[in-house]
Write a protein that holds these residues in place. Structure first.
Motif, short mmCIF file in Angstrom:
data_model
loop_
_atom_site.label_atom_id
_atom_site.label_comp_id
_atom_site.label_asym_id
_atom_site.label_seq_id
_atom_site.Cartn_x
_atom_site.Cartn_y
_atom_site.Cartn_z
N ALA A 15 0.84 -1.20 0.00
CA ALA A 15 0.00 0.00 0.00
C ALA A 15 0.88 1.25 0.00
O ALA A 15 1.19 1.79 1.06
CB ALA A 15 -0.92 -0.01 1.22
N PRO A 16 1.30 1.72 -1.17
CA PRO A 16 2.12 2.93 -1.22
C PRO A 16 1.32 4.16 -0.80
O PRO A 16 0.10 4.19 -0.93
CB PRO A 16 2.54 3.02 -2.69
N CYS A 17 2.02 5.14 -0.30
CA CYS A 17 1.37 6.31 0.29
C CYS A 17 0.62 7.14 -0.76
O CYS A 17 1.00 7.20 -1.92
CB CYS A 17 2.41 7.19 0.97
N THR A 18 -0.46 7.75 -0.30
CA THR A 18 -1.24 8.63 -1.18
C THR A 18 -1.46 9.98 -0.51
O THR A 18 -0.64 10.88 -0.64
CB THR A 18 -2.59 7.97 -1.54
N VAL A 75 -10.15 -1.89 -1.20
CA VAL A 75 -9.81 -0.98 -2.29
C VAL A 75 -10.99 -0.08 -2.62
O VAL A 75 -10.84 1.13 -2.84
CB VAL A 75 -9.37 -1.78 -3.54
N LEU A 76 -12.18 -0.67 -2.64
CA LEU A 76 -13.38 0.10 -2.95
C LEU A 76 -13.62 1.18 -1.90
O LEU A 76 -13.89 2.35 -2.23
CB LEU A 76 -14.59 -0.84 -3.01
N ALA A 77 -13.50 0.80 -0.62
CA ALA A 77 -13.82 1.73 0.47
C ALA A 77 -12.78 2.83 0.64
O ALA A 77 -13.13 3.97 0.95
CB ALA A 77 -13.98 0.95 1.77
N PHE A 78 -11.51 2.49 0.43
CA PHE A 78 -10.45 3.45 0.74
C PHE A 78 -9.85 4.14 -0.48
O PHE A 78 -9.12 5.12 -0.32
CB PHE A 78 -9.33 2.75 1.53
N ILE A 79 -10.16 3.66 -1.67
CA ILE A 79 -9.59 4.29 -2.87
C ILE A 79 -10.68 4.73 -3.84
O ILE A 79 -10.78 5.91 -4.18
CB ILE A 79 -8.61 3.33 -3.58
N VAL A 80 -11.50 3.78 -4.28
CA VAL A 80 -12.47 4.08 -5.34
C VAL A 80 -13.50 5.12 -4.89
O VAL A 80 -13.72 6.13 -5.57
CB VAL A 80 -13.18 2.80 -5.80
N PHE A 184 -1.04 3.84 5.34
CA PHE A 184 -1.24 3.03 6.54
C PHE A 184 -2.71 2.83 6.90
O PHE A 184 -3.07 1.83 7.51
CB PHE A 184 -0.45 3.60 7.72
N GLU A 185 -3.57 3.79 6.53
CA GLU A 185 -5.00 3.60 6.82
C GLU A 185 -5.54 2.37 6.11
O GLU A 185 -6.27 1.55 6.70
CB GLU A 185 -5.80 4.84 6.41
N LEU A 186 -5.19 2.24 4.83
CA LEU A 186 -5.62 1.07 4.06
C LEU A 186 -5.01 -0.20 4.61
O LEU A 186 -5.69 -1.23 4.73
CB LEU A 186 -5.23 1.25 2.58
N ALA A 187 -3.73 -0.15 4.96
CA ALA A 187 -3.05 -1.33 5.48
C ALA A 187 -3.66 -1.81 6.79
O ALA A 187 -3.91 -3.01 6.98
CB ALA A 187 -1.56 -1.03 5.66
N VAL A 188 -3.90 -0.88 7.71
CA VAL A 188 -4.48 -1.25 9.01
C VAL A 188 -5.88 -1.83 8.82
O VAL A 188 -6.21 -2.89 9.38
CB VAL A 188 -4.54 -0.02 9.95
N ALA A 189 -6.71 -1.16 8.03
CA ALA A 189 -8.08 -1.63 7.82
C ALA A 189 -8.10 -3.00 7.15
O ALA A 189 -8.90 -3.88 7.52
CB ALA A 189 -8.85 -0.62 6.98
N THR A 190 -7.22 -3.21 6.19
CA THR A 190 -7.17 -4.49 5.47
C THR A 190 -6.72 -5.61 6.40
O THR A 190 -7.30 -6.71 6.40
CB THR A 190 -6.23 -4.39 4.26
N ALA A 191 -5.68 -5.35 7.18
CA ALA A 191 -5.17 -6.37 8.10
C ALA A 191 -6.23 -6.76 9.13
O ALA A 191 -6.41 -7.95 9.45
CB ALA A 191 -3.91 -5.86 8.81
N ILE A 192 -6.95 -5.77 9.65
CA ILE A 192 -8.00 -6.06 10.63
C ILE A 192 -9.14 -6.83 9.98
O ILE A 192 -9.67 -7.79 10.56
CB ILE A 192 -8.51 -4.75 11.27
N ALA A 193 -9.52 -6.43 8.77
CA ALA A 193 -10.61 -7.11 8.08
C ALA A 193 -10.25 -8.56 7.75
O ALA A 193 -11.10 -9.45 7.81
CB ALA A 193 -10.97 -6.36 6.80
N LEU A 203 -1.11 -5.87 14.18
CA LEU A 203 -0.07 -5.26 15.01
C LEU A 203 1.04 -4.67 14.14
O LEU A 203 1.52 -3.55 14.39
CB LEU A 203 0.51 -6.29 15.97
N VAL A 204 1.46 -5.40 13.12
CA VAL A 204 2.52 -4.91 12.24
C VAL A 204 2.11 -3.61 11.56
O VAL A 204 2.89 -2.65 11.50
CB VAL A 204 2.87 -5.97 11.17
N THR A 205 0.89 -3.55 11.06
CA THR A 205 0.46 -2.34 10.37
C THR A 205 0.34 -1.16 11.32
O THR A 205 0.64 -0.02 10.95
CB THR A 205 -0.89 -2.56 9.66
N VAL A 206 -0.06 -1.43 12.56
CA VAL A 206 -0.14 -0.35 13.55
C VAL A 206 1.26 0.12 13.93
O VAL A 206 1.50 1.32 14.09
CB VAL A 206 -0.92 -0.82 14.81
N VAL A 207 2.19 -0.81 14.07
CA VAL A 207 3.58 -0.42 14.33
C VAL A 207 4.11 0.39 13.15
O VAL A 207 4.89 1.33 13.33
CB VAL A 207 4.46 -1.67 14.57
N GLY A 208 3.65 0.05 11.95
CA GLY A 208 4.03 0.84 10.78
C GLY A 208 3.62 2.29 10.93
O GLY A 208 4.37 3.21 10.58
#
Length: 236
Positions: A15-18, A75-80, A184-193, A203-208
């Motif tokens: 998930a590259p930064c936007t 992807v739909l919720a956080f990008i599209v 990181f918002e997309l990464a955290v949400a995806t990992a939790i989902a 945990l990794v995405t939150v540490v990110g």
């Protein structure tokens, strides 16, 4: 749990930064037009490659099952959806007012909102993950080390190449920053989902997030201190 950590690293890296790049670029006097192009390219890349990349890499590096539809929903919720709303609102404002009003009057009013939204996001993420972080302090430290190294390595490599290629500072700074940061918002949400709020991947995405914000601020400071490496006429 090691497989969960691997999955979290993959999700974060895929998930590259936007949006946050606009903040980093602003802090380094980066070229707004170039920054916008970078963000647009990243959004388009993630639209096509985020889901298949995560499925391919996580499945190849672990025995974890990754539901493809969950990634598509992310992807739909956080990008599209945000991208579509943003484009439509921009067109509506320009049509009913003017481009000059939109860029010089409306957008500056939202500058404080960016910082407030970032702080609110961080507070909520850490609030929901406080127990997970505090209960695994050693794991957090071990996860943070490679994440920290990759941020500095990517930023240094890109910035160095920009200098070698004699790219203007206003392009070099945001170029280095976007190459080192993550969505990181997309990464955290995806990992939790995918794996749950208490999972190692989450945990990794939150540490990110924990690592990225202060580290990226230090990269911004380094860029500002070294702007004289670039031709004076090209500096912002």
């Amino acid at each position: 749990e090691a497989e969960q950590y691997i999955a979290g690293c993959i999700i974060l890296a895929a998930a590259p930064c936007t949006a946050m790049v606009f903040v980093w670029s602003y802090l380094t006097d980066g070229d707004p037009a170039y920054t916008l192009v970078q963000v647009s390219v990243n959004d388009l890349i993630m639209l096509v490659l985020f889901a298949p990349l995560v499925v391919f890499l996580v499945s190849g590096a672990s025995s974890l099952h990754v539901p493809y539809e969950v990634l598509l929903y992310s992807v739909l919720a956080f990008i599209v959806i945000p991208l579509t709303i943003g484009v439509l609102l921009r067109q509506w404002f320009i049509r009913n007012h003017s481009k000059e009003w939109f860029e010089n009057t409306l957008l500056p009013r939202f500058a404080p909102v960016t910082i407030i939204a970032l702080l609110a996001t961080l507070v909520l993420i850490f609030a929901f993950q406080a127990e997970n972080i505090s209960g695994k302090a050693l794991h957090v430290a071990l996860i943070a080390v490679p994440l920290l190294l990759q941020v500095y390595f990517n930023a240094s490599l890109t910035y160095g190449l920009m200098k070698w290629l004699k790219v203007p500072y206003a392009v070099a700074a945001p170029g280095a920053l976007i190459g080192a940061s993550n969505f990181f918002e997309l990464a955290v949400a995806t990992a939790i989902a995918l794996f749950g709020a208490e999972s190692g991947a989450a945990l990794v995405t939150v540490v990110g997030v924990l690592v990225e914000v202060p580290v990226m601020l230090s990269v911004c400071a380094a860029c500002n201190r070294t702007r004289d490496w670039f031709p004076a006429e090209a500096a912002a």
